[in-house]
Design a protein around this motif. Structure first.
Motif, PDB file in Angstrom:
ATOM      1  N   LEU A  88      -5.874   3.046  -7.311  1.00  0.00           N
ATOM      2  CA  LEU A  88      -5.244   2.387  -8.438  1.00  0.00           C
ATOM      3  C   LEU A  88      -4.750   1.020  -7.976  1.00  0.00           C
ATOM      4  CD1 LEU A  88      -4.173   2.485 -11.365  1.00  0.00           C
ATOM      5  CD2 LEU A  88      -2.048   3.472 -10.449  1.00  0.00           C
ATOM      6  N   VAL A  89      -5.297  -0.040  -8.564  1.00  0.00           N
ATOM      7  CA  VAL A  89      -4.908  -1.410  -8.228  1.00  0.00           C
ATOM      8  C   VAL A  89      -3.982  -1.911  -9.325  1.00  0.00           C
ATOM      9  CG1 VAL A  89      -5.716  -3.736  -7.720  1.00  0.00           C
ATOM     10  CG2 VAL A  89      -7.118  -1.756  -7.070  1.00  0.00           C
ATOM     11  N   TYR A  90      -2.750  -2.265  -8.940  1.00  0.00           N
ATOM     12  CA  TYR A  90      -1.742  -2.712  -9.895  1.00  0.00           C
ATOM     13  C   TYR A  90      -1.416  -4.181  -9.662  1.00  0.00           C
ATOM     14  CZ  TYR A  90       2.762  -3.479 -12.127  1.00  0.00           C
ATOM     15  OH  TYR A  90       3.780  -3.999 -12.882  1.00  0.00           O
ATOM     16  N   LEU A  91      -1.477  -4.966 -10.743  1.00  0.00           N
ATOM     17  CA  LEU A  91      -1.164  -6.394 -10.689  1.00  0.00           C
ATOM     18  C   LEU A  91       0.183  -6.632 -11.376  1.00  0.00           C
ATOM     19  CD1 LEU A  91      -4.668  -7.844 -11.711  1.00  0.00           C
ATOM     20  CD2 LEU A  91      -3.806  -7.373  -9.404  1.00  0.00           C
ATOM     21  N   HIS A  92       1.121  -7.224 -10.646  1.00  0.00           N
ATOM     22  CA  HIS A  92       2.468  -7.422 -11.181  1.00  0.00           C
ATOM     23  C   HIS A  92       2.523  -8.609 -12.145  1.00  0.00           C
ATOM     24  CE1 HIS A  92       3.083 -10.982  -8.675  1.00  0.00           C
ATOM     25  NE2 HIS A  92       2.650 -10.293  -7.615  1.00  0.00           N
ATOM     26  N   GLY A  93       3.668  -8.739 -12.802  1.00  0.00           N
ATOM     27  CA  GLY A  93       3.884  -9.845 -13.730  1.00  0.00           C
ATOM     28  C   GLY A  93       4.393 -11.083 -13.017  1.00  0.00           C
ATOM     29  N   ASN A  94       4.842 -12.055 -13.790  1.00  0.00           N
ATOM     30  CA  ASN A  94       5.258 -13.339 -13.230  1.00  0.00           C
ATOM     31  C   ASN A  94       6.467 -13.216 -12.311  1.00  0.00           C
ATOM     32  OD1 ASN A  94       4.881 -16.218 -13.111  1.00  0.00           O
ATOM     33  ND2 ASN A  94       6.748 -16.442 -14.329  1.00  0.00           N
ATOM     34  N   GLY A  95       7.240 -12.152 -12.488  1.00  0.00           N
ATOM     35  CA  GLY A  95       8.424 -11.962 -11.647  1.00  0.00           C
ATOM     36  C   GLY A  95       8.139 -11.360 -10.291  1.00  0.00           C
ATOM     37  N   GLY A  96       6.902 -10.961 -10.030  1.00  0.00           N
ATOM     38  CA  GLY A  96       6.551 -10.389  -8.732  1.00  0.00           C
ATOM     39  C   GLY A  96       6.844  -8.907  -8.665  1.00  0.00           C
ATOM     40  N   GLY A  97       6.771  -8.362  -7.440  1.00  0.00           N
ATOM     41  CA  GLY A  97       7.032  -6.945  -7.237  1.00  0.00           C
ATOM     42  C   GLY A  97       5.767  -6.134  -7.125  1.00  0.00           C
ATOM     43  N   SER A  98       5.958  -4.861  -6.791  1.00  0.00           N
ATOM     44  CA  SER A  98       4.837  -3.946  -6.664  1.00  0.00           C
ATOM     45  C   SER A  98       5.019  -2.800  -7.648  1.00  0.00           C
ATOM     46  CB  SER A  98       4.754  -3.399  -5.230  1.00  0.00           C
ATOM     47  OG  SER A  98       5.878  -2.562  -4.952  1.00  0.00           O
ATOM     48  N   PHE A  99       4.077  -1.885  -7.642  1.00  0.00           N
ATOM     49  CA  PHE A  99       4.106  -0.791  -8.615  1.00  0.00           C
ATOM     50  C   PHE A  99       5.360   0.067  -8.484  1.00  0.00           C
ATOM     51  CE2 PHE A  99       3.017   3.538  -9.959  1.00  0.00           C
ATOM     52  CZ  PHE A  99       2.574   3.301 -11.245  1.00  0.00           C
ATOM     53  N   PHE A 100       5.839   0.249  -7.263  1.00  0.00           N
ATOM     54  CA  PHE A 100       6.926   1.204  -7.028  1.00  0.00           C
ATOM     55  C   PHE A 100       8.308   0.557  -6.920  1.00  0.00           C
ATOM     56  CE2 PHE A 100       3.135   3.428  -5.486  1.00  0.00           C
ATOM     57  CZ  PHE A 100       3.277   4.657  -6.119  1.00  0.00           C
ATOM     58  N   VAL A 101       8.464  -0.702  -7.272  1.00  0.00           N
ATOM     59  CA  VAL A 101       9.774  -1.338  -7.113  1.00  0.00           C
ATOM     60  C   VAL A 101      10.347  -1.848  -8.439  1.00  0.00           C
ATOM     61  CG1 VAL A 101       9.335  -2.017  -4.732  1.00  0.00           C
ATOM     62  CG2 VAL A 101       8.773  -3.610  -6.583  1.00  0.00           C
ATOM     63  N   SER A 102       9.876  -1.301  -9.548  1.00  0.00           N
ATOM     64  CA  SER A 102      10.460  -1.738 -10.818  1.00  0.00           C
ATOM     65  C   SER A 102      11.930  -1.340 -10.890  1.00  0.00           C
ATOM     66  CB  SER A 102       9.688  -1.143 -11.991  1.00  0.00           C
ATOM     67  OG  SER A 102       9.771   0.280 -11.979  1.00  0.00           O
ATOM     68  N   SER A 103      12.254  -0.144 -10.385  1.00  0.00           N
ATOM     69  CA  SER A 103      13.646   0.303 -10.287  1.00  0.00           C
ATOM     70  C   SER A 103      13.682   1.581  -9.470  1.00  0.00           C
ATOM     71  CB  SER A 103      14.254   0.552 -11.679  1.00  0.00           C
ATOM     72  OG  SER A 103      13.656   1.682 -12.288  1.00  0.00           O
ATOM     73  N   LYS A 104      14.863   1.879  -8.877  1.00  0.00           N
ATOM     74  CA  LYS A 104      15.012   3.132  -8.135  1.00  0.00           C
ATOM     75  C   LYS A 104      14.857   4.328  -9.071  1.00  0.00           C
ATOM     76  CE  LYS A 104      17.952   1.636  -4.283  1.00  0.00           C
ATOM     77  NZ  LYS A 104      19.234   1.867  -3.571  1.00  0.00           N
ATOM     78  N   LYS A 105      15.337   4.162 -10.278  1.00  0.00           N
ATOM     79  CA  LYS A 105      15.249   5.251 -11.240  1.00  0.00           C
ATOM     80  C   LYS A 105      13.801   5.608 -11.548  1.00  0.00           C
ATOM     81  CE  LYS A 105      16.688   6.440 -15.954  1.00  0.00           C
ATOM     82  NZ  LYS A 105      17.388   5.954 -17.175  1.00  0.00           N
ATOM     83  N   ALA A 106      12.939   4.588 -11.572  1.00  0.00           N
ATOM     84  CA  ALA A 106      11.537   4.832 -11.918  1.00  0.00           C
ATOM     85  C   ALA A 106      10.846   5.725 -10.898  1.00  0.00           C
ATOM     86  CB  ALA A 106      10.793   3.512 -12.054  1.00  0.00           C
TER      87      ALA A 106
ATOM     88  N   LEU B   3       0.845  -1.198   0.000  1.00  0.00           N
ATOM     89  CA  LEU B   3       0.000   0.000   0.000  1.00  0.00           C
ATOM     90  C   LEU B   3       0.879   1.246   0.000  1.00  0.00           C
ATOM     91  CD1 LEU B   3      -2.754   1.504   0.389  1.00  0.00           C
ATOM     92  CD2 LEU B   3      -2.380   1.265   2.856  1.00  0.00           C
ATOM     93  N   GLN B   4       0.566   2.160  -0.903  1.00  0.00           N
ATOM     94  CA  GLN B   4       1.223   3.471  -0.927  1.00  0.00           C
ATOM     95  C   GLN B   4       0.142   4.540  -0.862  1.00  0.00           C
ATOM     96  OE1 GLN B   4       4.670   4.350  -1.127  1.00  0.00           O
ATOM     97  NE2 GLN B   4       3.863   6.393  -0.700  1.00  0.00           N
ATOM     98  N   LEU B   5       0.117   5.283   0.249  1.00  0.00           N
ATOM     99  CA  LEU B   5      -0.820   6.394   0.360  1.00  0.00           C
ATOM    100  C   LEU B   5      -0.307   7.574  -0.443  1.00  0.00           C
ATOM    101  CD1 LEU B   5      -1.609   6.195   4.191  1.00  0.00           C
ATOM    102  CD2 LEU B   5      -3.023   5.367   2.309  1.00  0.00           C
ATOM    103  N   PRO B   6      -1.200   8.449  -0.901  1.00  0.00           N
ATOM    104  CA  PRO B   6      -0.738   9.637  -1.645  1.00  0.00           C
ATOM    105  C   PRO B   6       0.235  10.463  -0.797  1.00  0.00           C
ATOM    106  CG  PRO B   6      -3.115   9.369  -1.856  1.00  0.00           C
ATOM    107  CD  PRO B   6      -2.675   8.386  -0.832  1.00  0.00           C
TER     108      PRO B   6
ATOM    109  N   VAL C 277      -4.259   6.453  -4.283  1.00  0.00           N
ATOM    110  CA  VAL C 277      -3.910   5.396  -3.343  1.00  0.00           C
ATOM    111  C   VAL C 277      -3.577   4.183  -4.205  1.00  0.00           C
ATOM    112  CG1 VAL C 277      -4.749   3.839  -1.543  1.00  0.00           C
ATOM    113  CG2 VAL C 277      -5.400   6.263  -1.508  1.00  0.00           C
ATOM    114  N   VAL C 278      -2.353   3.677  -4.085  1.00  0.00           N
ATOM    115  CA  VAL C 278      -1.913   2.584  -4.962  1.00  0.00           C
ATOM    116  C   VAL C 278      -1.809   1.293  -4.149  1.00  0.00           C
ATOM    117  CG1 VAL C 278      -0.146   1.753  -6.550  1.00  0.00           C
ATOM    118  CG2 VAL C 278      -0.626   4.211  -6.391  1.00  0.00           C
ATOM    119  N   VAL C 279      -2.537   0.283  -4.581  1.00  0.00           N
ATOM    120  CA  VAL C 279      -2.544  -1.033  -3.938  1.00  0.00           C
ATOM    121  C   VAL C 279      -1.975  -2.051  -4.907  1.00  0.00           C
ATOM    122  CG1 VAL C 279      -4.008  -2.888  -3.056  1.00  0.00           C
ATOM    123  CG2 VAL C 279      -4.455  -0.526  -2.381  1.00  0.00           C
TER     124      VAL C 279
END
Length: 569
Positions: A374-392, A349-352, A406-408
């Motif tokens: 905003l509900v985000y579903l990850h791919g087969n590799g797992g992870g959440s919306f905000f951990v694709s990369s530090k740069k992102a 969970l990431q609050l605004p 609010v991102v779940v």
């Protein structure tokens, strides 16, 4: 008489079958009509002696008339003309909560004389019938427009949506079907009460824990809460703190005992060592006292009163005070959701970023702020919306989402060849009940396997989502027709690549055509030539276009156009 109207001039004592012309002697007011003797008894007194008064239009501009439900009055006999109290323009045929038989009307004149006697001071009820308020002395069987000097109404009377009367004790806030010493004529009301909600009314009081259902605002249906008071005939039910702790004003017939599986916390028990323990409702008992059977974590059962439990949300480890001012790497809240099977499911969970500041700036007289989900579903590799990369984290799109939503991110436990678990739908329903969520703006998106989950979960409950966006997705062909049919009215933004070798675009195109054939005129397809893994950055990071497109769709029949930036991509 015999079901017909007749009219009586209480100034001249004249009686006629025909309604006189307005403007007669001294602006005369005409007596109420007499109705059939078989009229049903009433649950509570109404104006004009407690026999069911409702206002009628004034005849040709004359004074108002009241139609009174009561027994037949033999025509042309009329009661004495002296009113029971000053300035009351209507003759009262009968006082009390029941209806007299015709033979009992012989003593009407003598009964009216008795009304001059002092009324019991402890028998006053403040009656509310729509916009009408009056006072009824249930011990003396008399109604007044205002309380006598120094009198106090110890009860308030209200009607349910079905027209049944119930009473609130002003001192204890207890809800009752009957008042002390209420005449037995009203006992028939209990024979017409069906179902558990109305049967619970005699026990309703503050601190009881109940479930609400049957509301027009369906987002709150089947939510547990605590009764904290009564107001204007409504029950004030407080939601669990994690949902915002707001109070709902609901009709008492909308309240039910907590069903099996609801999570509760024990409180206020004499055995203090068990206070604070968490368990689930196993059953409810209804006898002289209402009790819940609670199953504790060690498997033991405990029987407690309805007010000895505190309802808990199925959302756990959610901290509404943990709202950072900036995005931090791997600092999303690690939360728990208890699904309908009792299984523990994880989500991020990431609050605004302005969540805490906006809440603190809101005054008590203003509506509480709420945010899109905003509900985000990850791919087969797992992870959440905000951990694709530090740069992102520093990109325009991700920063925009962190401020606006609010991102779940559910931890998807299925594999890429499996269909998604339905607990995600339960999770979304639970979030929609939170008053800090804008339930009209719930959006679903996902990448790769998460894109497949977006198709499937949106088709499972299309009413939950204002719009969806599957990214580099795939689908199971056997579900294509069902997906197209159920999502024919849902705005859909598809992002894909014609160079995607992992989820080939050619296998998705048949689903897009089926959506169009099903009548979906809000399908938008954005095609690029990037590889499968790069599509995440193009979709979610580079620009805020996706999020602006989402926000243009509240859950309604509205339409909007695709932003030019996305068309260009």
């Amino acid at each position: 008489a015999n079901g017909r109207y007749y009219y009586w001039n209480q100034d001249t004592h004249e009686v006629t079958w025909d309604q006189p012309v307005a403007g007669g002697s001294n602006g005369a007011c005409f007596a109420p009509r007499a109705l059939q003797a078989a009229a049903r008894p009433l649950a509570s007194p109404l104006l004009c002696g407690g026999v069911g008064s409702v206002p009628l239009a004034a005849p040709l501009g004359g004074p108002p008339m009241w139609a009174v439900e009561g027994p037949q009055v033999p025509f042309p006999k009329v009661p004495p003309a002296t009113p029971s109290w000053p300035a009351w323009p209507f003759q009262v045929y009968h006082h009390g909560t029941g209806l007299l038989e015709t033979s009992q009307l012989r003593g009407v004149a003598e009964e009216r004389q008795a009304h001059a006697a002092p009324l019991p001071p402890d028998g006053w009820v403040e009656m509310h019938r729509g916009d009408l308020t009056y006072f009824w002395n249930y011990r003396g069987g008399r109604c007044l427009r205002a309380l006598p000097p120094n009198a106090v109404a110890k009860f308030k009377g209200y009607q349910t949506d079905d027209g049944l009367w119930y009473y609130i004790d002003v001192g204890t806030q207890e809800a009752l079907w009957e008042l002390p010493c209420l005449p037995a004529a009203s006992q028939h009301v209990h024979d017409t009460v069906h179902g558990p909600p109305l049967q619970l009314l005699p026990w309703l009081r503050p601190n009881m824990c109940m479930m609400v259902d049957g509301l027009k605002q369906e987002r709150f249906n089947r939510q547990p809460g605590e009764v904290v008071g009564f107001e204007d005939g409504k029950v004030i039910l407080r939601l669990p703190d994690v949902l915002g702790g707001d109070d709902l004003r609901v009709s008492p017939e909308r309240l039910f005992p907590l069903p099996k599986g609801v999570i509760v916390e024990l409180r206020g028990l004499s055995t203090t060592s068990v206070n604070g323990l968490v368990g689930t409702i196993e059953a409810s008992e209804r006898g002289d006292k209402l009790r819940y059977i609670v199953r504790l974590a060690d498997g033991s059962m405990k029987s407690v009163k309805f007010n000895r439990v505190l309802p808990r949300s199925r959302l756990w480890h959610v901290d509404l005070q943990a709202s950072p001012d900036s995005l931090l790497w791997r600092q999303e809240q690690d939360c728990l959701f208890v699904d309908s099977l009792g299984m523990h499911r994880r989500f991020k969970l990431q609050l605004p970023l302005d969540f805490k500041s906006k809440q603190s700036q809101t005054s008590s007289s203003e509506p509480a702020p709420c945010w899109p989900l905003l509900v985000y579903l990850h791919g087969n590799g797992g992870g959440s919306f905000f951990v694709s990369s530090k740069k992102a984290l520093r990109t325009t799109g991700v920063q925009y989402a962190a401020h606006k939503f609010v991102v779940v991110s559910p931890v998807c436990e299925w594999k890429w060849k499996e269909t998604p678990n339905s607990w995600v739908t339960e999770l979304v329903r639970e979030f929609r009940a939170a008053t800090w969520i804008d339930h009209r703006r719930v959006y679903l998106t996902g990448m790769s396997m998460g894109g497949m989950g977006t198709w499937m979960l949106a088709a499972e409950a299309p009413e939950l989502y204002a719009a969806i966006a599957p990214c580099a997705a795939y689908h199971f062909p056997e579900f294509g027709d069902r997906i197209a049919s159920t999502l024919r009215s849902t705005p859909v933004l598809v992002a894909h690549s014609n160079a995607d070798g992992t989820c080939p675009m050619s296998k998705e195109e048949p689903l897009w055509f089926k959506l169009v054939q099903a009548g979906n005129d809000q399908l938008h397809v954005s095609v690029s030539s990037h590889d499968h893994l790069s599509i995440f950055d193009r979709m979610y990071c580079d620009t805020p276009c996706l999020y602006d497109w989402f926000l243009s769709f509240p859950r309604s029949n509205s339409r909007c156009h695709l932003p030019a930036d996305i068309v260009a991509q």
